[in-house]
Design an enzyme around this catalytic site. Structure first.
Site, short mmCIF file in Angstrom:
data_model
loop_
_atom_site.label_atom_id
_atom_site.label_comp_id
_atom_site.label_asym_id
_atom_site.label_seq_id
_atom_site.Cartn_x
_atom_site.Cartn_y
_atom_site.Cartn_z
N GLY A 12 0.96 -1.46 -0.04
CA GLY A 12 -0.01 0.15 -0.06
C GLY A 12 0.80 1.26 -0.15
N ASP A 13 0.22 2.32 -0.17
CA ASP A 13 0.88 3.61 -0.21
C ASP A 13 1.91 3.87 -1.34
OD1 ASP A 13 -0.94 4.67 1.97
OD2 ASP A 13 0.58 3.62 3.43
N GLY A 15 1.91 5.15 -4.30
CA GLY A 15 1.78 6.22 -5.03
C GLY A 15 0.67 6.22 -6.01
N LYS A 16 -0.39 5.33 -5.57
CA LYS A 16 -1.31 4.85 -6.57
C LYS A 16 -2.31 6.32 -7.04
CE LYS A 16 -2.96 2.10 -3.68
NZ LYS A 16 -1.93 2.00 -2.58
N ASN A 38 -10.24 3.26 4.48
CA ASN A 38 -9.00 2.72 4.89
C ASN A 38 -7.86 3.30 4.02
OD1 ASN A 38 -9.74 0.84 2.89
ND2 ASN A 38 -8.77 -1.02 4.12
N GLY A 40 -6.00 6.08 1.65
CA GLY A 40 -5.49 7.59 1.43
C GLY A 40 -4.67 7.46 0.29
N HIS A 41 -5.23 8.50 -0.82
CA HIS A 41 -4.59 8.44 -1.93
C HIS A 41 -4.12 9.92 -2.30
CE1 HIS A 41 -6.37 4.53 -3.76
NE2 HIS A 41 -5.64 4.30 -2.82
N GLN A 224 -5.07 -0.19 -1.58
CA GLN A 224 -4.09 -0.99 -0.59
C GLN A 224 -2.96 -1.33 -1.63
OE1 GLN A 224 -7.74 -1.54 0.02
NE2 GLN A 224 -7.41 0.37 1.47
N GLY A 301 -1.91 9.24 9.71
CA GLY A 301 -0.75 10.01 10.10
C GLY A 301 0.28 9.12 10.88
N SER A 412 8.47 8.36 -11.24
CA SER A 412 8.16 9.29 -10.44
C SER A 412 9.22 10.10 -9.56
CB SER A 412 6.87 8.99 -9.72
OG SER A 412 6.36 10.10 -8.88
P1 GDP Z 1 -1.51 5.59 -2.30
O1 GDP Z 1 -2.05 5.01 -1.04
O2 GDP Z 1 -0.88 4.58 -3.09
O3 GDP Z 1 -2.02 6.62 -3.39
O4 GDP Z 1 -0.01 6.50 -1.80
P2 GDP Z 1 -0.05 7.72 -0.76
O5 GDP Z 1 -0.51 8.85 -1.21
O6 GDP Z 1 -0.65 7.34 0.57
O7 GDP Z 1 1.53 7.65 -0.39
C1 GDP Z 1 2.12 8.11 -1.39
C2 GDP Z 1 3.00 9.24 -0.64
O8 GDP Z 1 4.37 9.77 -1.65
C3 GDP Z 1 2.11 10.45 -0.81
O9 GDP Z 1 2.69 11.42 0.07
C4 GDP Z 1 2.60 11.21 -2.14
O10 GDP Z 1 2.40 12.88 -2.24
C5 GDP Z 1 3.96 10.70 -2.40
N1 GDP Z 1 4.58 10.47 -3.65
C6 GDP Z 1 4.17 9.75 -4.60
N2 GDP Z 1 5.18 9.82 -5.76
C7 GDP Z 1 6.36 10.34 -5.30
C8 GDP Z 1 7.40 10.60 -5.71
O11 GDP Z 1 7.74 10.22 -6.57
N3 GDP Z 1 8.24 11.30 -4.80
C9 GDP Z 1 7.95 11.96 -3.81
N4 GDP Z 1 8.84 12.58 -3.21
N5 GDP Z 1 6.83 11.70 -3.31
C10 GDP Z 1 5.73 11.00 -3.99
P1 IMO Z 2 -3.69 2.88 0.31
O1 IMO Z 2 -4.86 2.72 -0.49
C1 IMO Z 2 -1.44 1.23 3.57
C2 IMO Z 2 -3.23 -1.36 6.28
C3 IMO Z 2 -3.47 -1.22 7.69
C4 IMO Z 2 -3.34 -2.46 8.52
C5 IMO Z 2 -4.16 -3.38 7.43
C6 IMO Z 2 -5.35 -3.81 7.92
O2 IMO Z 2 -3.59 4.29 0.81
O3 IMO Z 2 -2.57 2.17 -0.18
P2 IMO Z 2 -7.66 -2.12 7.70
O4 IMO Z 2 -7.94 -0.82 8.15
O5 IMO Z 2 -7.81 -2.12 6.10
O6 IMO Z 2 -8.57 -3.26 8.22
O7 IMO Z 2 -6.10 -2.34 8.14
O8 IMO Z 2 -4.14 -2.69 6.09
N1 IMO Z 2 -3.83 -0.62 5.22
C7 IMO Z 2 -3.12 0.23 4.48
N2 IMO Z 2 -1.87 0.24 4.42
N3 IMO Z 2 -2.16 1.72 2.51
C8 IMO Z 2 -3.42 1.53 2.68
O9 IMO Z 2 -4.35 2.15 1.58
C9 IMO Z 2 -4.00 0.76 3.65
N4 IMO Z 2 -5.34 0.20 3.94
C10 IMO Z 2 -5.23 -0.51 5.04
O10 IMO Z 2 -2.27 -0.07 8.03
O11 IMO Z 2 -2.00 -2.76 8.57
MG MG Z 3 -2.11 5.75 0.75
#
Ligand code: GDP
Ligand code: IMO
Ligand code: MG
Length: 423
Positions: A12-13, A15-16, A38, A40-41, A224, A301, A412
């Site tokens: 997860g996270d 950078g989707k 759950n 956060g994009h 995720q 956070g 990226s």
């Molecule tokens: P997602 O859940 O997959 O959409 O990713 P998140 O938004 O939760 O986390 C990705 C984090 O990386 C965010 O704070 C983005 O703004 C940041 N991000 C994405 N691509 C890049 C990158 O290439 N460089 C930097 N510095 N930040 C990036």
């Molecule tokens: P995005 O879409 C990262 C993790 C939680 C926990 C596990 C189960 O932003 O990538 P839940 O609340 O789904 O029952 O939690 O999954 N988790 C994530 N980790 N990015 C997410 O979404 C997540 N959504 C859930 O931290 O470990």
């Molecule tokens: Mg996220």
């Protein structure tokens, strides 16, 4: 015309949100098909920062239609809040650009309370959920006792169903020593949300099939990541939906043969938030990234756990999802490193593994085998094309693609839409 499934290839996270926003320029429709708030994009456009939880990241581009599909679990009060938040940021949201599936299941306050209670009961073995009630909501769906958006928009039916469900769950909460949930407060809040959401609620399957007929291009926004998948992830430290490519079909009603390509998003290193095994975890990288103000969760956070790139994991993700193309994000996070490690295999006892073991306890015992690379120690944020990247960064990226077994398509180098290199 190509319909694309975009999945997270790690935990997860990856950078989707950023990549979806970038790709939406050439798409017509963006669909979320699983997960809930759950997720956060994050999308950054100049001075402006948007964090999407339930609404597809495509909403930021005018003229595109966003769909919250049947596979998503929806907290209606949260969606209303998100719509209002976007409008306050001058983003237009109406039934002309957002549709919500009438078959999507609903998340209630008792789901959140149960989520919290189950975590408390697990003690040290907790999952580290986002406490958004996702597990209990999907649990009700599988148990065939959930309420759906089509119930929400029929107040009389909804009231009676909620009354029974709230009573049943309050009995459980009381037995656990937790505060019961007020039926009346929940009903009032949800009926208020129902009125606001009713114009958006429809049979999105019919809409998507009409779009397919008209050759409109569809982008499926995964939430995720692969290793949080309920079937293929590091169970039980996973979320409760299919985060992998198949989830895009079941969660939207678009059949597999209409999908044209799968893109996997991955960071140039690895992060994980919440508990569970993470073989390449490394505090040094974590401390460095956190000191830069990076890698704090977009939903809760929490500081994300950080580590080296794990090619055993991404190779397995490429298998499960059928990843054709890769988007590698956060390359700039490694700009200052002198040496960079990539895990190519795991050592498990005397055995060398090239796929992760199914059992999380065994994964926790795996010792990464690393290959090392020279860093580039140059800022990459200004790079606009492949040739602008330092040679060592190019080499590193080529190796990530080779180890994973897919074609590198996007790099990226910063959080903004502008900081994107298309190969
Ligand atoms: P997602 O859940 O997959 O959409 O990713 P998140 O938004 O939760 O986390 C990705 C984090 O990386 C965010 O704070 C983005 O703004 C940041 N991000 C994405 N691509 C890049 C990158 O290439 N460089 C930097 N510095 N930040 C990036
Ligand atoms: P995005 O879409 C990262 C993790 C939680 C926990 C596990 C189960 O932003 O990538 P839940 O609340 O789904 O029952 O939690 O999954 N988790 C994530 N980790 N990015 C997410 O979404 C997540 N959504 C859930 O931290 O470990
Ligand atoms: Mg996220």
């Amino acid at each position: 015309m190509a319909n694309t499934i975009l999945v997270g290839a790690q935990w997860g996270d990856e950078g989707k949100g950023k990549i979806i926003d970038f790709l939406t320029e050439n798409a017509d429709i963006v669909v979320r098909s699983q997960g809930g708030n759950n997720a956060g994009h994050t999308v950054i456009l100049g001075e402006k920062k948007y964090v999407l939880h339930l609404i597809p990241s495509g909403i930021l581009r005018p003229g595109k239609t966003c769909v919250i599909g049947n596979g998503v679990v929806i907290d209606p009060v949260a969606v209303v809040g998100e719509i209002e938040g976007l409008r306050a940021q001058k983003i237009k949201v109406s039934k002309n650009n957002l549709l919500i599936s009438d078959a999507a299941h609903i998340v209630f306050p008792y789901h959140r309370a149960l989520d919290e209670q189950r975590e408390i009961a697990k003690g040290k073995k907790k999952i580290g959920t986002t406490k958004r009630g996702i597990g209990p909501a999907y649990g009700d769906k599988a148990a065939r006792t959930g309420l759906r958006m089509c119930d929400l928009v029929q107040p009389e039916i909804f009231t009676e169903k909620l009354r029974a469900k709230n009573r049943e769950n309050n009995a459980i909460l009381k037995a656990l020593g937790a505060t019961p949930i007020s039926f009346q407060e929940t009903l009032d809040a949800y009926l208020d949300a129902a009125e606001k959401l009713a114009p958006f609620v429809t049979n999105t399957v019919v809409f998507l099939h009409e779009a397919l007929k008209n050759e409109r291009e569809i982008l499926f926004e995964g939430a995720q990541g692969t290793f949080l998948d309920i079937d293929h992830g590091t169970y039980p430290f996973v979320t409760s939906s299919n985060t992998t490519a198949g989830g895009a079909c079941t969660g939207s009603g678009v059949p597999p043969h209409r999908m044209d390509r799968v893109m996997g998003v991955m960071k140039a290193y690895t992060t994980r938030v919440g508990e569970g095994p993470f073989p390449t975890e490394n505090d040094e990288i974590g401390d460095m990234l956190h000191a830069m103000g990076r890698e704090f969760g977009a939903t809760t956070g929490r500081a994300r756990r950080c580590g080296w790139f794990d090619a055993v994991a991404t190779r397995y993700a490429a298998m499960i999802n059928g990843i054709d193309e890769l988007a590698v994000t956060n390359l700039d996070g490694l700009d200052t490193m002198r040496r960079i490690k990539v895990c190519t295999h795991y050592k498990f006892g005397r055995r060398t593994l090239d796929v992760p073991p199914t059992d999380s306890r065994q994964l926790a015992e795996c010792v990464p085998i690393y290959e090392e690379f020279d860093g580039w120690q140059t800022p990459t944020v200004a790079a606009k094309k492949w040739d602008d990247l330092p040679k060592n960064a190019q080499r590193y990226l080529e190796k990530l693609a080779e180890f994973t077994g897919a074609k590198l398509r996007i790099v990226s180098v910063g959080p903004d839409r502008e900081h994107t290199i298309l190969l």
